[in-house]
Scaffold this motif. Sequence first.
Motif, PDB file in Angstrom:
ATOM      1  N   ASN A  61      -1.174   7.325   4.438  1.00 42.11           N
ATOM      2  CA  ASN A  61      -0.260   6.901   5.482  1.00 42.11           C
ATOM      3  C   ASN A  61       0.905   6.183   4.805  1.00 42.11           C
ATOM      4  O   ASN A  61       0.721   5.119   4.211  1.00 42.11           O
ATOM      5  N   GLU A  62       2.082   6.750   4.902  1.00 42.48           N
ATOM      6  CA  GLU A  62       3.223   6.218   4.160  1.00 42.48           C
ATOM      7  C   GLU A  62       3.629   4.827   4.653  1.00 42.48           C
ATOM      8  O   GLU A  62       4.160   4.022   3.891  1.00 42.48           O
ATOM      9  N   TYR A  63       3.375   4.552   5.923  1.00 42.25           N
ATOM     10  CA  TYR A  63       3.684   3.212   6.437  1.00 42.25           C
ATOM     11  C   TYR A  63       2.820   2.175   5.732  1.00 42.25           C
ATOM     12  O   TYR A  63       3.316   1.116   5.304  1.00 42.25           O
ATOM     13  N   ILE A  64       1.512   2.475   5.596  1.00 39.09           N
ATOM     14  CA  ILE A  64       0.602   1.557   4.905  1.00 39.09           C
ATOM     15  C   ILE A  64       0.978   1.463   3.428  1.00 39.09           C
ATOM     16  O   ILE A  64       1.020   0.373   2.845  1.00 39.09           O
ATOM     17  N   ALA A  65       1.263   2.617   2.810  1.00 38.46           N
ATOM     18  CA  ALA A  65       1.620   2.632   1.389  1.00 38.46           C
ATOM     19  C   ALA A  65       2.878   1.804   1.120  1.00 38.46           C
ATOM     20  O   ALA A  65       3.008   1.168   0.062  1.00 38.46           O
ATOM     21  N   GLY A  66       3.774   1.795   2.084  1.00 40.10           N
ATOM     22  CA  GLY A  66       5.010   1.044   1.933  1.00 40.10           C
ATOM     23  C   GLY A  66       4.845  -0.463   2.013  1.00 40.10           C
ATOM     24  O   GLY A  66       5.788  -1.209   1.729  1.00 40.10           O
ATOM     25  N   LYS A  67       3.648  -0.909   2.370  1.00 36.93           N
ATOM     26  CA  LYS A  67       3.378  -2.340   2.477  1.00 36.93           C
ATOM     27  C   LYS A  67       3.038  -2.985   1.133  1.00 36.93           C
ATOM     28  O   LYS A  67       3.001  -4.218   1.036  1.00 36.93           O
ATOM     29  N   PHE A  68       2.759  -2.165   0.111  1.00 35.90           N
ATOM     30  CA  PHE A  68       2.521  -2.743  -1.209  1.00 35.90           C
ATOM     31  C   PHE A  68       3.815  -3.365  -1.733  1.00 35.90           C
ATOM     32  O   PHE A  68       4.892  -2.775  -1.625  1.00 35.90           O
ATOM     33  N   HIS A  69       3.717  -4.552  -2.307  1.00 33.05           N
ATOM     34  CA  HIS A  69       4.893  -5.212  -2.866  1.00 33.05           C
ATOM     35  C   HIS A  69       5.419  -4.449  -4.085  1.00 33.05           C
ATOM     36  O   HIS A  69       4.677  -3.710  -4.741  1.00 33.05           O
ATOM     37  N   ASP A  70       6.688  -4.659  -4.382  1.00 36.23           N
ATOM     38  CA  ASP A  70       7.340  -3.910  -5.452  1.00 36.23           C
ATOM     39  C   ASP A  70       6.672  -4.107  -6.811  1.00 36.23           C
ATOM     40  O   ASP A  70       6.705  -3.208  -7.652  1.00 36.23           O
ATOM     41  N   GLY A  71       6.066  -5.255  -7.037  1.00 32.56           N
ATOM     42  CA  GLY A  71       5.457  -5.525  -8.333  1.00 32.56           C
ATOM     43  C   GLY A  71       4.155  -4.788  -8.589  1.00 32.56           C
ATOM     44  O   GLY A  71       3.636  -4.814  -9.709  1.00 32.56           O
ATOM     45  N   ILE A  72       3.629  -4.119  -7.579  1.00 28.49           N
ATOM     46  CA  ILE A  72       2.352  -3.404  -7.724  1.00 28.49           C
ATOM     47  C   ILE A  72       2.625  -1.951  -8.087  1.00 28.49           C
ATOM     48  O   ILE A  72       3.392  -1.252  -7.417  1.00 28.49           O
ATOM     49  N   LYS A  73       1.966  -1.497  -9.142  1.00 19.73           N
ATOM     50  CA  LYS A  73       2.100  -0.098  -9.544  1.00 19.73           C
ATOM     51  C   LYS A  73       1.090   0.731  -8.757  1.00 19.73           C
ATOM     52  O   LYS A  73      -0.111   0.487  -8.826  1.00 19.73           O
ATOM     53  N   THR A  74       1.572   1.711  -7.990  1.00 16.43           N
ATOM     54  CA  THR A  74       0.684   2.587  -7.233  1.00 16.43           C
ATOM     55  C   THR A  74       0.737   3.993  -7.819  1.00 16.43           C
ATOM     56  O   THR A  74       1.817   4.511  -8.115  1.00 16.43           O
TER      57      THR A  74
ATOM     58  N   GLY B 296      -9.502  -0.572   8.387  1.00 15.36           N
ATOM     59  CA  GLY B 296      -9.562  -1.961   7.963  1.00 15.36           C
ATOM     60  C   GLY B 296      -9.673  -2.124   6.464  1.00 15.36           C
ATOM     61  O   GLY B 296      -9.107  -3.053   5.878  1.00 15.36           O
ATOM     62  N   THR B 297     -10.398  -1.221   5.799  1.00 16.06           N
ATOM     63  CA  THR B 297     -10.545  -1.297   4.345  1.00 16.06           C
ATOM     64  C   THR B 297      -9.201  -1.149   3.649  1.00 16.06           C
ATOM     65  O   THR B 297      -8.871  -1.893   2.721  1.00 16.06           O
ATOM     66  N   GLU B 298      -8.412  -0.180   4.114  1.00 20.22           N
ATOM     67  CA  GLU B 298      -7.112   0.069   3.511  1.00 20.22           C
ATOM     68  C   GLU B 298      -6.145  -1.097   3.727  1.00 20.22           C
ATOM     69  O   GLU B 298      -5.433  -1.511   2.810  1.00 20.22           O
ATOM     70  N   THR B 299      -6.145  -1.616   4.958  1.00 23.81           N
ATOM     71  CA  THR B 299      -5.280  -2.753   5.259  1.00 23.81           C
ATOM     72  C   THR B 299      -5.659  -3.959   4.413  1.00 23.81           C
ATOM     73  O   THR B 299      -4.795  -4.674   3.887  1.00 23.81           O
TER      74      THR B 299
END
Length: 343
Positions: free
Chosen positions: A42-55, A14-17
């Motif tokens: 988890n690459e599925y979760i990581a892929g949920k960040f919008h393009d404008g966010i630098k990870t 839940g924290t990550e989501t």
Amino acid sequence: MKITHIIYSLNTGGTETMLVDIANEQAKTEDVSVIIVNKSINEYIAGKFHDGIKTYRIEREPGSRNPLKLVKFNLLLKEINPDVIHCHNHTLINLIKWPLKGVKYLTVHALNYPIVNFNKYDKLFAISESVKKDILSKGNYKVQVVYNGIHTELITQKKHFKPDAPFKIIQVSRLNHTQKGQHILIEALSLIKKNNPKLQFTADFIGEGESLDYLKKLVDKNDLSQNIRFWGNQTRSFVYQNLHKYDLLVQPSLFEGFGLTVAEAMAAKVPVLVSNINGPMEIIGNGEYGAYFKSEKIDDCADKIERIIKKYEFQKITTLKAYNYCFANFSIESTSEKYLNNY
């Protein structure tokens, strides 16, 4: 405003989501970046960040004290030079070795959280009044409540309140019965089946965890294999699109700082039944927006489920009030705005 969120790992919790949702919402108006310290992603979760966010990925082995990774982390943070450093685990502050201008915040996501590093932060955020009260019982800390938020607009709402047989129950959480109390619900359903053998019902458990084998054996022991199904982890989209098909969500937790799935069910206009512990009771307005039973009391849980089934038509009024309350207090837009206003 330059905001950097820091988290150890990015898995399915839940924290990550919540971090993904908050970062995406904040990025609509602010310069947002996220640093993930460990390799556990988890690459599925990581892929949920919008393009404008630098990870950024430090790719440290969990628990490692590799000095090169520590240097990499601090050089990166110095290069970003954020105005806000928002941590999602209390020990992350100890990784920061160089002085920075950024104001340091910590979100406390649970009850009984270790306080050892609290005084190293400029301000603490608590996910509920219950968590805030728990923090203040341990010291005079600067704490602001910011409820977890959900995408209410993505959740399909229930429209029909005349359930067909079988009566459909859902429970969504990590399968850890010592915290989430799934065994209480299973035992309560066993009691209902004994008392009302003609009553048709199903219960779907969504989630994975260390208690799966124990809970499956408990189901077999109570002759409930035809009633109870374990669906494993499902995507949030699946939950949001299918919650409305159920007649009741039960959250039998033994301790809980908030209870996001309760709010999600309220947003779906699905009746909820929770144990009377602080976090979930806060969400349902101490009974105004949902039903509750005495924590750990199997017979009371069974009794409350039976009452809801017998007088189900009255649930429509409560669920409408619950939906409106949820929309006003637990939307992701509200959560993001409160964080921004309190940085």
